[in-house]
Scaffold this motif. Structure first.
Motif, short mmCIF file in Angstrom:
data_model
loop_
_atom_site.label_atom_id
_atom_site.label_comp_id
_atom_site.label_asym_id
_atom_site.label_seq_id
_atom_site.Cartn_x
_atom_site.Cartn_y
_atom_site.Cartn_z
N LEU A 116 0.83 -1.21 0.00
CA LEU A 116 0.00 0.00 0.00
C LEU A 116 0.86 1.26 0.00
CD1 LEU A 116 -2.77 -0.97 2.57
CD2 LEU A 116 -3.08 -0.57 0.12
N SER A 117 1.94 1.25 0.77
CA SER A 117 2.79 2.44 0.87
C SER A 117 3.48 2.75 -0.45
CB SER A 117 3.84 2.27 1.98
OG SER A 117 4.91 1.44 1.59
N GLU A 118 3.71 1.74 -1.27
CA GLU A 118 4.38 1.95 -2.55
C GLU A 118 3.52 2.76 -3.53
OE1 GLU A 118 5.31 -2.07 -3.60
OE2 GLU A 118 7.04 -2.13 -2.24
N SER A 119 2.22 2.75 -3.34
CA SER A 119 1.34 3.48 -4.25
C SER A 119 0.81 4.77 -3.62
CB SER A 119 0.17 2.60 -4.67
OG SER A 119 -0.62 2.27 -3.55
N TYR A 120 1.30 5.14 -2.46
CA TYR A 120 0.81 6.31 -1.74
C TYR A 120 1.76 7.49 -1.93
CZ TYR A 120 -0.75 9.24 2.16
OH TYR A 120 -1.21 10.28 2.92
N ASP A 121 1.24 8.58 -2.45
CA ASP A 121 2.01 9.80 -2.66
C ASP A 121 1.29 10.91 -1.91
OD1 ASP A 121 3.35 12.05 -3.52
OD2 ASP A 121 3.17 11.58 -5.65
N ALA A 122 1.67 11.11 -0.65
CA ALA A 122 0.97 12.06 0.22
C ALA A 122 0.96 13.47 -0.33
CB ALA A 122 1.59 12.03 1.61
N VAL A 123 2.08 13.95 -0.83
CA VAL A 123 2.18 15.33 -1.31
C VAL A 123 1.20 15.57 -2.46
CG1 VAL A 123 3.70 17.03 -2.37
CG2 VAL A 123 4.54 15.59 -0.50
N SER A 125 -1.37 13.79 -3.32
CA SER A 125 -2.74 13.54 -2.88
C SER A 125 -3.34 14.80 -2.25
CB SER A 125 -2.76 12.39 -1.88
OG SER A 125 -4.04 12.20 -1.36
N VAL A 126 -2.59 15.43 -1.36
CA VAL A 126 -3.07 16.66 -0.70
C VAL A 126 -3.18 17.78 -1.73
CG1 VAL A 126 -2.50 18.43 1.00
CG2 VAL A 126 -2.22 16.00 1.57
N TYR A 127 -2.20 17.92 -2.61
CA TYR A 127 -2.23 18.96 -3.63
C TYR A 127 -3.49 18.87 -4.48
CZ TYR A 127 -1.19 21.71 -7.75
OH TYR A 127 -1.27 22.61 -8.77
N HIS A 128 -3.81 17.67 -4.94
CA HIS A 128 -4.99 17.49 -5.80
C HIS A 128 -6.29 17.77 -5.05
CE1 HIS A 128 -2.82 16.34 -9.32
NE2 HIS A 128 -2.17 15.40 -8.66
N LYS A 129 -6.35 17.42 -3.79
CA LYS A 129 -7.55 17.72 -2.99
C LYS A 129 -7.73 19.23 -2.84
CE LYS A 129 -8.21 13.41 -0.67
NZ LYS A 129 -8.97 12.80 -1.72
N ILE A 130 -6.63 19.94 -2.60
CA ILE A 130 -6.71 21.40 -2.48
C ILE A 130 -7.02 22.03 -3.84
CG2 ILE A 130 -5.37 23.49 -1.97
CD1 ILE A 130 -3.96 21.84 0.22
N ALA A 131 -6.41 21.52 -4.88
CA ALA A 131 -6.66 22.05 -6.22
C ALA A 131 -8.14 21.94 -6.60
CB ALA A 131 -5.78 21.33 -7.24
N CYS A 132 -8.79 20.88 -6.17
CA CYS A 132 -10.22 20.69 -6.47
C CYS A 132 -11.10 21.74 -5.78
CB CYS A 132 -10.67 19.30 -6.03
SG CYS A 132 -10.02 17.99 -7.07
N LEU A 133 -10.56 22.38 -4.75
CA LEU A 133 -11.32 23.42 -4.05
C LEU A 133 -11.23 24.77 -4.75
CD1 LEU A 133 -10.22 22.58 -0.40
CD2 LEU A 133 -12.39 21.99 -1.49
N ASN A 134 -10.42 24.83 -5.80
CA ASN A 134 -10.21 26.06 -6.57
C ASN A 134 -9.68 27.20 -5.72
OD1 ASN A 134 -11.06 25.01 -9.12
ND2 ASN A 134 -13.18 25.15 -8.38
#
Length: 137
Positions: A116-123, A125-134
């Protein structure tokens, strides 16, 4: 546990000291990535860095939290079955380390978390969530 070697680090970056006494080795600093994969188990405080490093290298943990968020990490490690809470007597520590070394189900769970950790990119992931908030320029 004379059959095991124990490596301790003081966690002092830049401190290159190393001492040995029997099967006990003490280091001023021991970086995780080039060394952790060589270990069969780790006794940790539950900090984020060492917890994630153990997951990335599939190293089961005996966790002894001391401050703040470490107790939360310890609870999650224990709940997910990828480690045990340290019980601070020499007999209990030895028994729990032996369990970490021999528990095949625990090793299987560690491997699953490593995958699971091999496919997890925290940075990202957070960037895309914030980007979706415009809210980003």
């Amino acid at each position: 546990m004379p059959e095991c070697d124990f490596h301790f680090t003081l966690g002092e970056p830049g401190n290159l000291t190393r001492t040995a006494q029997g099967n006990l080795y003490k280091y001023g600093f021991l970086p995780y990535d080039p060394h952790l994969e060589k270990y069969q188990a780790a006794i940790i405080h539950g900090g984020t860095g060492i917890t994630y490093a153990c997951i990335q290298h599939a190293v089961p943990m005996l966790v002894w939290p001391h401050d703040y968020y470490q107790h939360d990490h310890a609870a999650r490690i224990i709940d997910r079955g990828i480690g045990l809470k340290l019980r601070p007597t020499s007999h209990q520590v030895a028994a729990d380390l032996r369990r970490l070394l021999s528990d095949e189900a625990l090793h299987s769970r560690m491997k699953a978390f490593q995958t699971l950790s091999e496919s997890y990119d925290a940075v990202n992931s957070v960037y895309h969530k914030i980007a979706c908030l415009n809210v980003l320029p």
